[in-house]
Design a protein around this motif. Structure first.
Motif, short mmCIF file in Angstrom:
data_model
loop_
_atom_site.label_atom_id
_atom_site.label_comp_id
_atom_site.label_asym_id
_atom_site.label_seq_id
_atom_site.Cartn_x
_atom_site.Cartn_y
_atom_site.Cartn_z
N ALA A 159 -12.81 7.57 3.25
CA ALA A 159 -11.97 8.35 2.40
C ALA A 159 -10.68 9.13 3.19
N LYS A 160 -10.78 8.90 4.53
CA LYS A 160 -9.63 9.57 5.30
C LYS A 160 -8.45 8.66 5.15
N PRO A 161 -7.21 9.09 4.88
CA PRO A 161 -5.88 8.29 4.72
C PRO A 161 -5.89 7.45 6.09
N ARG A 162 -5.44 6.45 6.16
CA ARG A 162 -5.11 5.63 7.13
C ARG A 162 -3.91 4.84 7.22
N ARG A 163 -3.18 4.36 8.30
CA ARG A 163 -2.22 3.51 8.39
C ARG A 163 -2.45 2.30 8.60
N ILE A 164 -1.79 1.47 7.90
CA ILE A 164 -2.21 -0.02 7.72
C ILE A 164 -1.02 -0.62 8.40
N GLU A 165 -1.08 -1.56 9.44
CA GLU A 165 -0.22 -2.05 10.38
C GLU A 165 0.26 -3.32 9.25
N VAL A 166 1.63 -3.55 9.23
CA VAL A 166 2.10 -4.75 8.59
C VAL A 166 2.55 -5.59 9.71
N ALA A 167 1.97 -6.89 9.73
CA ALA A 167 2.28 -7.91 10.77
C ALA A 167 3.72 -8.39 10.36
N HIS A 168 4.45 -8.71 11.27
CA HIS A 168 5.89 -9.30 11.47
C HIS A 168 6.07 -10.71 11.58
#
Length: 146
Positions: A124-133
């Motif tokens: 339930a914790k907010p998390r950052r999602i890495e965006v692949a380049h």
């Protein structure tokens, strides 16, 4: 997330007033504050004069229950000049919503204040999602007809 039902406290108060349960010497509520700090909730409840051994915090089926007891003085040789402090049992319940980690809830009782820490579950914790380049992009060449 915690669900707050403002009508449950109102219903309990109404039942107490209509049924005549309790007396002016019995506590009718437990004042509390609830806030969210980062990845957890903090509940603080005022329980002055309560025996620390009587404070109980439990979680069952998504409901957090806080109960405590303050014993009345029973000295027979006392001549009361004022007797306004409440005694008896206190109890408060809150519904815990989705995303709470009930196994990690902790509580402390110090100087008449109960503090309950209610952490969010990892999922339930907010998390950052890495965006692949697309650094290794390949272009598709087409031949024109003609």
């Amino acid at each position: 997330m915690l669900r707050f039902d403002p009508f449950s406290d109102l219903d309990a108060l109404t039942r107490g007033l209509l049924t005549g349960a309790g007396s002016s010497r019995t506590p009718r509520f437990m004042p509390m504050d609830l806030c969210k700090i980062d990845d957890h909730y903090v509940l603080t409840a005022d329980l002055p004069g309560v025996d620390p051994g009587s404070v109980d915090v439990s979680v069952d089926n998504g409901t957090l229950t806080i109960s405590a007891h303050r014993t009345a003085r029973s000295e027979e040789s006392v001549q009361w000049l004022a007797n306004e402090r409440f005694f008896g049992s206190y109890r408060r319940q809150l519904s815990l919503g989705e995303g709470i980690d009930p196994s990690a809830i902790s509580a402390t009782y110090e100087n008449g204040v109960l503090t309950v820490t209610i952490p969010l579950a990892e999922q339930a914790k907010p998390r950052r999602i890495e965006v692949a380049h697309g650094a290794d992009r390949k272009s598709i060449e087409t031949k024109s007809a003609g």
